[in-house]
Design an enzyme around this catalytic site. Structure first.
Site, PDB file in Angstrom:
ATOM      1  N   THR A   1       0.859  -1.191   0.000  1.00 27.96           N
ATOM      2  CA  THR A   1       0.000   0.000   0.000  1.00 27.96           C
ATOM      3  C   THR A   1       0.889   1.233   0.000  1.00 27.96           C
ATOM      4  OG1 THR A   1      -1.662  -1.215   1.235  1.00 27.96           O
ATOM      5  CG2 THR A   1      -1.833   1.186   1.271  1.00 27.96           C
TER       6      THR A   1
ATOM      7  N   LYS B   1      -6.874   1.320  -3.376  1.00 25.93           N
ATOM      8  CA  LYS B   1      -6.560   0.698  -2.095  1.00 25.93           C
ATOM      9  C   LYS B   1      -6.766   1.652  -0.923  1.00 25.93           C
ATOM     10  CE  LYS B   1      -5.142  -1.740   1.173  1.00 25.93           C
ATOM     11  NZ  LYS B   1      -4.345  -2.885   1.471  1.00 25.93           N
TER      12      LYS B   1
ATOM     13  N   ASN C   1      -9.781   1.608   2.136  1.00 30.47           N
ATOM     14  CA  ASN C   1      -9.539   1.616   3.584  1.00 30.47           C
ATOM     15  C   ASN C   1     -10.101   2.876   4.239  1.00 30.47           C
ATOM     16  OD1 ASN C   1      -8.472  -0.906   3.715  1.00 30.47           O
ATOM     17  ND2 ASN C   1      -6.340  -0.275   3.922  1.00 30.47           N
TER      18      ASN C   1
ATOM     19  N   CYS D   1      -3.106  -1.493   9.198  1.00 32.13           N
ATOM     20  CA  CYS D   1      -3.545  -0.879   7.935  1.00 32.13           C
ATOM     21  C   CYS D   1      -4.406   0.364   8.111  1.00 32.13           C
ATOM     22  CB  CYS D   1      -4.292  -1.903   7.101  1.00 32.13           C
ATOM     23  SG  CYS D   1      -3.214  -3.216   6.523  1.00 32.13           S
TER      24      CYS D   1
ATOM     25  N   ARG E   1      -0.347  -4.327  16.396  1.00 29.18           N
ATOM     26  CA  ARG E   1      -0.012  -2.994  15.890  1.00 29.18           C
ATOM     27  C   ARG E   1      -1.214  -2.061  16.062  1.00 29.18           C
ATOM     28  NH1 ARG E   1       2.002  -4.273   9.958  1.00 29.18           N
ATOM     29  NH2 ARG E   1       0.448  -5.910  10.234  1.00 29.18           N
TER      30      ARG E   1
HETATM   31  C1  UDX Z   1      -8.069  -3.989   6.618  1.00 31.19           C
HETATM   32  C2  UDX Z   1      -8.993  -4.068   5.390  1.00 31.19           C
HETATM   33  O1  UDX Z   1     -10.220  -4.685   5.741  1.00 31.19           O
HETATM   34  C3  UDX Z   1      -8.326  -4.845   4.275  1.00 31.19           C
HETATM   35  O2  UDX Z   1      -9.142  -4.862   3.135  1.00 31.19           O
HETATM   36  C4  UDX Z   1      -7.000  -4.177   3.964  1.00 31.19           C
HETATM   37  O3  UDX Z   1      -6.325  -4.880   2.971  1.00 31.19           O
HETATM   38  C5  UDX Z   1      -6.138  -4.090   5.207  1.00 31.19           C
HETATM   39  O4  UDX Z   1      -6.838  -3.413   6.230  1.00 31.19           O
HETATM   40  P1  UDX Z   1      -7.404  -5.650   8.613  1.00 31.19           P
HETATM   41  O5  UDX Z   1      -6.490  -4.581   9.104  1.00 31.19           O
HETATM   42  O6  UDX Z   1      -6.921  -7.063   8.581  1.00 31.19           O
HETATM   43  O7  UDX Z   1      -7.885  -5.317   7.105  1.00 31.19           O
HETATM   44  O8  UDX Z   1      -8.672  -5.599   9.567  1.00 31.19           O
HETATM   45  P2  UDX Z   1     -10.254  -5.379   9.439  1.00 31.19           P
HETATM   46  O9  UDX Z   1     -10.947  -6.673   9.501  1.00 31.19           O
HETATM   47  O10 UDX Z   1     -10.568  -4.480   8.323  1.00 31.19           O
HETATM   48  O11 UDX Z   1     -10.537  -4.614  10.822  1.00 31.19           O
HETATM   49  C6  UDX Z   1      -9.920  -3.372  11.117  1.00 31.19           C
HETATM   50  C7  UDX Z   1     -10.299  -2.852  12.471  1.00 31.19           C
HETATM   51  O12 UDX Z   1     -11.627  -2.378  12.453  1.00 31.19           O
HETATM   52  C8  UDX Z   1     -10.235  -3.858  13.608  1.00 31.19           C
HETATM   53  O13 UDX Z   1      -9.580  -3.233  14.710  1.00 31.19           O
HETATM   54  C9  UDX Z   1     -11.680  -4.159  13.926  1.00 31.19           C
HETATM   55  O14 UDX Z   1     -11.867  -4.502  15.282  1.00 31.19           O
HETATM   56  C10 UDX Z   1     -12.341  -2.831  13.591  1.00 31.19           C
HETATM   57  N1  UDX Z   1     -13.762  -2.954  13.230  1.00 31.19           N
HETATM   58  C11 UDX Z   1     -14.146  -3.641  12.119  1.00 31.19           C
HETATM   59  C12 UDX Z   1     -14.719  -2.304  14.005  1.00 31.19           C
HETATM   60  O15 UDX Z   1     -14.395  -1.651  15.002  1.00 31.19           O
HETATM   61  N2  UDX Z   1     -16.035  -2.404  13.644  1.00 31.19           N
HETATM   62  C13 UDX Z   1     -16.450  -3.086  12.553  1.00 31.19           C
HETATM   63  O16 UDX Z   1     -17.662  -3.113  12.298  1.00 31.19           O
HETATM   64  C14 UDX Z   1     -15.476  -3.735  11.766  1.00 31.19           C
END
Ligand code: UDX
Length: 444
Positions: A124, A215, A219, A271, A341
């Protein structure tokens, strides 16, 4: 002839990509500068927790199609396609992304490219990076214009990395401006991803800048959705309303949808937080900062949830953490991950510790990473161990193990039956029926 692939950078993204591409039948060479990581991967031992990935890694190694190295010479000699999967963390003390690893990888690889190849960026990066890297490659690769660069962002979620890699929602290919090079890159990418394309995955081509922006804007949208519902949680708290009911009611509107509308402690991880900050920084450089000032608010709403959590816990303890014991359930930034992280859970735990509380943390998978990140915290050997003698229990990462806890069993070991559900993951009625003072973010 089947393409031979290298994957440069074997973190969550690269290790998953390497193992999955080997599983699809390609010969893959994974490369990382970290010798310890490479030794573990070569032995079939994942350096991080990712459900379902280890069997795929082992299959690749056993088949002989997947190997690992620390040598750029070997990678340059081997690869028809080089996937760039190194990290782009936030620069210390700044919003911008740190491109050291990206630049180092291209700087090491390009001068060794003596045969035609395609470099495929998956990291990214701030918009404009691919064009700059293409210039570096053209200037320094001995093979010249026969080393082509494409940008192919990756959308994988930790915890679902294998699924997201093998069955992505879409494939985006950022192609060079020159037509011959673009056609070649598209052809190679379609060949590499042919099983997914055959299964109906949309394949979109774009210029470099658009592909890079897909991307970060994806996000940014996800982060905005989470902060939107958490802003509603703040209003619900003030109005004595219930944000979980509100969120459910919104979710039945197809235009809104229920995913990423889960109110609670907010987003963390490697991310979303750093990507929205890097996006703001880059927009500023481009003179488009006004377009993204709303992301500053998205970030602030997110951080305010952590502060609110600490305030709520302190309030339940009568106004001070001094001489009080706090049991923290969860350290990973989300369940099914060992990644800490920018973890909201660890941030809350550390902040209570700094305010004088005695904090004991338990997480099913993230204990080693959590210990390294926050050595001043205490850690329990199990969920019950972490909440023993606690005056308040905080549920901060919604692992299934915590959702399944028996309120009466937990009541046996705590000093006081106070619980704050930071993820709206528990059934308030069950906990209240067992004599608990149940509180949650955004609920009465
Ligand atoms: C994210 C993106 O989803 C992914 O497409 C990208 O490539 C990388 O970043 P990730 O960091 O693995 O993936 O986590 P994700 O499942 O997106 O959750 C991110 C954060 O949001 C978590 O801390 C989760 O607890 C929080 N979250 C998610 C909420 O607080 N509420 C929600 O409804 C969904």
């Amino acid at each position: 002839m089947t393409q031979r692939l290298t994957v440069i950078g074997t973190g969550y993204l690269g290790a998953t990509h390497a193992a999955c591409m080997a599983d699809l039948g390609f010969d893959v060479l994974g490369l990382d500068a970290d010798e310890g990581k490479i030794a573990r991967l070569a032995a079939g031992d994942l350096p991080f927790y990712e459900p379902g990935l280890e069997p795929v890694l082992r299959r690749g190694l056993d088949s002989g199609r997947l190997r690992f190295t620390t040598s750029y010479e070997e990678a340059a000699e081997f690869g028809d396609v080089h996937f760039l999967c190194v990290g782009t963390p936030q620069k210390p003390g700044e919003y911008a992304a740190d491109l050291t690893y990206v630049d180092a990888a291209i700087g090491a690889l390009a001068p060794l490219l003596h045969r035609p190849c395609l470099i495929v960026g998956k990291s990214t990066v701030p918009v404009g990076t691919a064009a700059r890297l293409a210039e570096t490659v053209a200037r320094t690769a001995p093979v010249g214009g026969d080393a082509v660069l494409a940008w192919n962002p990756e959308f994988l979620r930790e915890g679902f990395a294998v699924e997201d890699t093998l069955r992505p929602d879409r494939i985006v290919a950022g192609l060079p401006a020159e037509q011959g090079a673009a056609e070649h890159a598209e052809k190679v990418l379609r060949e590499l991803y042919r099983t997914m394309i055959a299964a109906g995955t949309p394949f979109l081509t774009a210029d470099y800048a658009t592909a890079e922006l897909v991307k970060v804007s994806a996000n940014a949208f996800l982060a905005t959705k989470i902060s939107f519902i958490n802003a509603m949680a703040e209003v619900c708290e003030a109005a004595h309303a219930d944000v979980t009911k509100l969120s459910e009611a919104l979710s039945y509107d197809d235009r809104i949808g229920g995913r990423f509308l889960g109110p609670g402690l907010g987003f963390g991880g490697g991310c979303l937080p750093k990507d929205i900050r890097a996006f703001m920084a880059r927009a500023g450089e481009l003179g488009a900062d006004q377009a993204l000032t709303f992301l500053r608010e998205v970030d602030e709403i997110n951080i305010r949830r952590r502060i609110r959590m600490v305030d709520l816990a302190r309030q339940l303890l009568g106004g001070s953490f001094a001489d009080r014991t706090v049991g923290v359930l969860g350290a990973a930034f989300k369940p099914n991950s060992d990644d800490v992280r920018d973890s909201p859970a660890l941030d809350v735990a550390a902040s209570i510790r700094a305010q004088g509380g005695k904090v004991t943390v338990y997480d099913p998978r993230a204990m080693p990473n959590a210990r390294r990140a926050q050595p001043s915290l205490d850690f329990g050997g199990s969920a019950l161990d972490a909440v023993r003698d606690a005056h308040v229990v905080l549920l901060l990462t919604e692992w299934q193990e915590f959702r399944d806890m028996e309120p009466t069993a937990v009541a046996q070991v705590v000093a006081e039956r106070n619980i704050v559900d930071g993820r709206n993951a528990l059934d308030p009625e069950r906990w209240r029926a067992a004599g608990w003072n149940y509180r949650a973010l955004g609920r009465p």
